[in-house]
Design an enzyme around this catalytic site. Structure first.
Site, PDB file in Angstrom:
ATOM      1  CB  ALA A 190      -1.024  -0.211   1.074  1.00  0.00           C
ATOM      2  CG  ASP A 250      -1.923   3.475   3.638  1.00  0.00           C
ATOM      3  OD1 ASP A 250      -2.392   2.689   2.703  1.00  0.00           O
ATOM      4  OD2 ASP A 250      -1.590   2.800   4.577  1.00  0.00           O
ATOM      5  CG  ASN A 286      -6.206  -3.449   7.364  1.00  0.00           C
ATOM      6  OD1 ASN A 286      -5.943  -3.007   5.960  1.00  0.00           O
ATOM      7  ND2 ASN A 286      -5.037  -3.779   7.922  1.00  0.00           N
ATOM      8  CE1 TYR A 287      -1.644  -1.540  11.572  1.00  0.00           C
ATOM      9  CE2 TYR A 287      -1.620  -2.626   9.331  1.00  0.00           C
ATOM     10  CZ  TYR A 287      -1.394  -2.412  10.887  1.00  0.00           C
ATOM     11  OH  TYR A 287      -0.487  -3.503  11.173  1.00  0.00           O
ATOM     12  CD  GLU A 288      -8.842   3.101  12.399  1.00  0.00           C
ATOM     13  OE1 GLU A 288     -10.011   3.534  12.241  1.00  0.00           O
ATOM     14  OE2 GLU A 288      -8.576   2.039  12.471  1.00  0.00           O
ATOM     15  CG  ASP A 307      10.666  23.991   2.863  1.00  0.00           C
ATOM     16  OD1 ASP A 307      11.742  24.561   2.867  1.00  0.00           O
ATOM     17  OD2 ASP A 307       9.830  24.196   1.862  1.00  0.00           O
TER      18      ASP A 307
END
Length: 564
Positions: A199, A201, A284-286, A344
């Site tokens: 992924a 994300d 499925n992930y946070e 930056d």
């Protein structure tokens, strides 16, 4: 996908209950060498079943199915069904090892409170954070934040999500722009098609487009301010998204303290932090990203990974080299989470230099180090764009400095320092598509010359990419001058996640913190003017007198000493 005849036939072959509800997670198809992304765009679907009670919040990841449909976006249909290997160490890369009822040993494993059979803890007392005079921050002009000598602007876009701009401390410019540029999550199961699970994300899904409505999931304490964001719909029209960023203060523990052992008088300050937080849910992930501003001049990025592991089926009684069994029949594959932080700087101006600083032992010699106790700090400025890696054994840090502005006390250039997390870098092989797509994860630190549009560590187009194109590796390859120039520092950080049983059915938050600390930027501790910590403000309560056993009232002195 769920209504496709090929998929329905594959589900019937599993002999599941007739009322079983099937769900799927769709993944961007990690490109193979023989794929043709210009003429076909594929989605790889991984299938799951709800628990027998069919509650909509059931943990589907406890019931993974042993096949994966491939959907061609251009053709608008499922073009094939890929079988998924379910064997263990003894089966190698073999398929079809699970028998006619391969999911019979899977069991319900719920995280949602209403579905848990066990009662919640009953001994947790309320904790209230009260700010009777309101917060110490102010927000003006929609996105300009002022707090404790800090001033900055909050940004938000579909790809990076939360960004921070024009960061100043007591009027002095510190950072021009701070953002999480990219993240990749490659999985380590070599059995096809699991090798395609990689992924991006931000580049694939977009942190802005997957940001939670924080009024539903922030769970912050105290006075909170919410920021809304603007995104584009699929026709390019701007749409307002509510509550995508929250702003709140937190207690930071002891900020500084000293007790004069001669007089027994103590000076102590309670630290207060300002937290700018956004949460994204990607399948499925946070991921919980929090920029933390401190009274002592520090700026930290705290990243929390939580949510549910992406799972696959494994035969009963077997274990696998490619992951860990976290529930009966459920294998959680080994994987990595690798982020790229884009910094930056504009430390007292737009022209800055990045210096690699190592601490090295000096050989014991009669003329320089006769007692063998000395060491030396070695500084190496970046002259041209390039890369470097963490080295905790050398106490390696990287300093962002303005060589044209000197600290009046030390004589050193004013600056901030960054200690890179010595995380494991990308593990995929040198000739793998996984590595070619994520060259940014080959080094901990990259230093490049600023150019408009150089924003994406993994390249602008990650979806179905065969290689990282126009990413940070290409930026660095220009070999441009970066000393006393407008520069950008890119930091790779993250973790290699070899799952534990404790990570299921929902993963305890895994916390990573990156710190940017002033290094000779100020003429002393910038938090010296924070008011002394006082009981009438902190309102702590001694629950039990350790000597008499009698409970004291709120606000009474503790430990036999006058209260501060």
């Amino acid at each position: 996908i769920l209504n496709d005849p090929l998929v329905l036939h594959a589900v019937r072959e599993l002999q599941l209950p007739v009322d079983a509800i099937i769900q799927c997670d769709t993944w961007m198809y990690g490109a193979d060498r023989d794929s043709t992304p210009d003429t076909h765009k594929f989605i790889q679907a991984f299938m799951y079943a709800r628990a027998p009670h069919n509650h909509p919040d059931s943990n589907q990841y406890a019931f993974p199915l042993p096949f994966s449909p491939v959907f061609d976006v251009f053709l608008g249909k499922v073009v094939r069904i890929d079988p998924l290997a379910t064997g263990g160490k003894e089966d190698g890369l073999s398929y079809n090892t699970g028998g006619k009822t391969p999911m019979a040993h899977c069991v319900e494993n719920e995280y949602y409170h209403e579905l848990r059979k066990a009662s919640p803890r009953r001994d947790l007392k309320p904790l209230h954070v009260v700010q009777p005079e309101g917060p110490s921050f102010t927000v003006t002009d929609g996105n300009s934040v002022l707090w404790q000598k800090w001033r900055f602007r909050v940004g938000f876009n579909y790809r990076e999500g939360m960004t921070v701009h024009d960061v100043r401390y007591d009027g002095r410019p510190v950072f021009y722009r701070l953002s999480v540029s990219e993240m990749t999550v490659p999985y380590g199961d070599p059995r096809s098609p699991y090798h395609r699970k990689q992924a991006f994300d931000l580049g694939d899904a977009g942190a802005g487009s997957t940001a939670n409505n924080l009024s539903l999931g922030c769970d912050c304490l105290g006075a909170i301010h919410y920021f809304s964001g603007w995104l584009n719909d699929d026709r390019g029209n701007p749409i307002r998204t509510e509550n995508v960023i929250c702003l709140h203060e937190q207690d930071g523990g002891i900020g500084w303290k000293h007790t004069n052992h001669r007089t027994q008088n103590a000076g102590i300050v309670r630290a207060r932090n300002l937290v700018l937080q956004s949460i994204i849910t990607v399948g499925n992930y946070e991921y919980i990203f929090a920029w933390i501003f401190m009274q002592n001049g520090n700026v930290e990025l705290e990243t929390r990974a939580t949510g549910i592991l992406s799972t696959s089926l494994i035969d009963p009684g077997k274990t696998s080299e490619w992951g860990n069994v976290v529930s009966p029949g459920v294998l959680a594959a080994n994987h990595q989470h690798l982020f790229s932080l884009r910094i930056d700087p504009m430390l007292d101006g737009p022209t800055n230099t990045v210096i690699q600083e190592d601490t090295i032992a000096i050989p014991q010699t009669p003329h320089e180090n006769p007692h063998g106790n000395a060491w030396r700090v070695v500084q190496t400025p970046f002259e041209t764009s390039g890369s470097a890696d963490a080295n905790p054994l050398a106490n390696r840090c990287f300093k962002l400095v303005n060589e044209g502005v000197r600290n009046p006390i030390s004589g050193n250039p004013v600056g901030y320092k960054l200690v890179p997390q010595p995380c494991q870098l990308l593990l995929a092989g040198p000739d793998s598509v996984v590595r070619r797509r994520a060259r940014f994860a080959e080094h901990h630190v990259w230093v490049t010359a600023y150019r408009d549009g150089d924003l994406w560590a993994g390249g602008k187009w990650t979806n179905q990419s065969l290689a990282e194109v126009d990413g940070v590796r290409d930026y660095a390859a220009r070999q441009e001058c970066v000393r006393d120039r407008d520069v950008v520092l890119w930091l790779t950080f993250g973790m290699t996640h070899n799952p534990r049983v404790e990570d299921f059915p929902v993963m305890p938050a895994e916390v990573t913190t990156i710190s940017l600390k002033p290094a000779d930027f100020f003429e002393g501790n910038p938090a010296l003017d924070v008011p002394q910590s006082k009981q009438n403000e902190n309102k702590s309560v001694l629950v039990q007198d350790p000597l008499s056993g009698a409970a004291k009232k709120a606000g009474e002195a503790c430990c036999g000493k006058p209260k501060l």
